[in-house]
Design a protein around this motif. Structure first.
Motif, PDB file in Angstrom:
ATOM      1  N   ASN A 190       0.752  -1.036  -0.018  1.00  0.00           N
ATOM      2  CA  ASN A 190      -0.128   0.051  -0.107  1.00  0.00           C
ATOM      3  C   ASN A 190       0.901   1.358   0.069  1.00  0.00           C
ATOM      4  O   ASN A 190       0.413   2.299  -0.531  1.00  0.00           O
ATOM      5  N   ALA A 191       1.950   1.098   0.895  1.00  0.00           N
ATOM      6  CA  ALA A 191       2.930   2.468   0.919  1.00  0.00           C
ATOM      7  C   ALA A 191       3.397   2.673  -0.592  1.00  0.00           C
ATOM      8  O   ALA A 191       3.868   3.632  -0.996  1.00  0.00           O
ATOM      9  N   LEU A 192       3.930   1.403  -1.237  1.00  0.00           N
ATOM     10  CA  LEU A 192       4.892   1.515  -2.574  1.00  0.00           C
ATOM     11  C   LEU A 192       3.716   2.063  -3.340  1.00  0.00           C
ATOM     12  O   LEU A 192       4.296   2.734  -4.287  1.00  0.00           O
ATOM     13  N   VAL A 193       2.479   1.749  -3.549  1.00  0.00           N
ATOM     14  CA  VAL A 193       1.665   2.342  -4.782  1.00  0.00           C
ATOM     15  C   VAL A 193       1.427   3.759  -4.627  1.00  0.00           C
ATOM     16  O   VAL A 193       1.031   4.221  -5.730  1.00  0.00           O
ATOM     17  N   LYS A 194       1.689   4.198  -3.642  1.00  0.00           N
ATOM     18  CA  LYS A 194       1.475   5.612  -3.220  1.00  0.00           C
ATOM     19  C   LYS A 194       2.821   6.271  -3.572  1.00  0.00           C
ATOM     20  O   LYS A 194       2.792   7.622  -4.053  1.00  0.00           O
ATOM     21  N   ASN A 195       4.060   5.788  -3.606  1.00  0.00           N
ATOM     22  CA  ASN A 195       5.127   6.194  -4.352  1.00  0.00           C
ATOM     23  C   ASN A 195       5.276   5.863  -5.819  1.00  0.00           C
ATOM     24  O   ASN A 195       6.004   5.009  -6.187  1.00  0.00           O
ATOM     25  N   VAL A 196       4.372   6.656  -6.667  1.00  0.00           N
ATOM     26  CA  VAL A 196       4.326   6.246  -7.834  1.00  0.00           C
ATOM     27  C   VAL A 196       5.714   6.078  -8.827  1.00  0.00           C
ATOM     28  O   VAL A 196       5.890   5.261  -9.506  1.00  0.00           O
ATOM     29  N   GLU A 197       6.631   7.055  -8.665  1.00  0.00           N
ATOM     30  CA  GLU A 197       7.888   7.088  -9.130  1.00  0.00           C
ATOM     31  C   GLU A 197       9.005   5.695  -8.801  1.00  0.00           C
ATOM     32  O   GLU A 197       9.425   5.074  -9.690  1.00  0.00           O
ATOM     33  N   LEU A 198       8.706   5.498  -7.577  1.00  0.00           N
ATOM     34  CA  LEU A 198       9.610   4.342  -7.296  1.00  0.00           C
ATOM     35  C   LEU A 198       8.689   2.994  -7.511  1.00  0.00           C
ATOM     36  O   LEU A 198       9.583   1.998  -7.991  1.00  0.00           O
ATOM     37  N   ALA A 199       7.496   2.726  -7.519  1.00  0.00           N
ATOM     38  CA  ALA A 199       6.690   1.937  -7.981  1.00  0.00           C
ATOM     39  C   ALA A 199       7.201   1.392  -9.370  1.00  0.00           C
ATOM     40  O   ALA A 199       7.009   0.309  -9.995  1.00  0.00           O
TER      41      ALA A 199
END
Length: 269
Positions: A190-199
């Protein structure tokens, strides 16, 4: 629980005293495993799968361990782990997910650095959210840990002195201990999908590793969670999986072995 906006990634976390204690524990176990000196060690690699019933393949790889606390020593071990895995499993594109990674992407994806923003605008690291959600026989959840540094949250004495771990409670949402790793994976993804560039930068990774993860003393692993994210993404299951905790948990049916027991080849989910 999670606000759907891109979060900033914490670039540095400093708690040198606790960090040295944590690394010393890992180093002692590796030194003991290797007969008191550099030698062969074993770590898992996590491979996202596409088009089958399973999502993550977990295999254990023997590699050369370079003892010592220096970051450069850990990075030598990482290079050898990746080289041995590439040779044995014909993989090319690896990502070490930890603060010891030689790639800035891998450092940013560490649970100590990866953050999310709540609906009320509160910014939490994955590590602090996970530790602060633990509910024990005699205490918890300790929500003050949400505002602690990741290392302080992980090393808080109450997590050791409050009896048996019973469940997780994140903002009133109750999670059972089973399936193993499910709650941690939920928070991380859930945290990762909010960090669009990282994901967006990890969808082409063939395999993920975490040199600090030791299956003899840990269950949850940030590299495993990153691999699961990639598998869900490539199988067009990501939106469905994150639509509710119950649906996310349903994806864990069919686990064939416990994370504490490394088989030669294991399908995780």
């Amino acid at each position: 629980m999670f606000r759907h906006s891109k979060s900033t990634v914490m670039q540095s976390v400093t708690d040198s005293r606790s960090s040295v204690i944590d690394e010393a524990s890992t180093e002692r176990e590796n030194t003991t495993e290797n007969g008191g000196m550099g030698g062969m060690a074993k770590r898992p690699i996590f491979i996202p799968l596409v088009g089958g019933k399973r999502f993550v393949r977990e295999v254990y790889v023997d590699f050369q361990w370079y003892p010592g606390f220096a970051k450069s020593q850990k990075q030598k071990s990482i290079r050898d782990l990746h080289a041995m895995a590439a040779k044995e499993y014909q993989l090319k594109n690896f990502l070490e997910v930890s603060s010891k990674s030689e790639q800035t992407l891998g450092v940013a994806l560490s649970s100590f650095n990866l953050t999310f923003t709540t609906q009320k605008g509160r910014v939490l690291t994955v590590e602090a959210a996970f530790q602060g959600s633990k509910v024990f026989e005699y205490g918890g959840p300790f929500r003050d840990l949400f505002d602690a540094s990741p290392m302080d949250a992980k090393r808080d004495d109450r997590l050791k002195n409050s009896g048996r771990l019973k469940e997780f409670n994140l903002f009133g949402q109750i999670w059972p201990l089973q399936p193993l790793t499910c709650f941690y994976d939920w928070v991380y993804i859930n945290a990762l999908v909010k960090n669009v560039e990282l994901a967006g930068q990890i969808t082409d990774i063939d395999a993920f590793t975490d040199i600090e993860f030791n299956h003899k003393r840990s269950i949850n692993c940030q590299a495993r969670a990153a691999a699961l994210y990639c598998a869900l993404y490539h199988n067009d299951k990501l939106d469905e999986a994150l639509s509710s905790p119950d649906i996310f948990r349903s994806y864990y049916a069919g686990r064939v072995s416990d994370p504490h027991e490394p088989d030669n080849v294991r399908y995780l989910i």
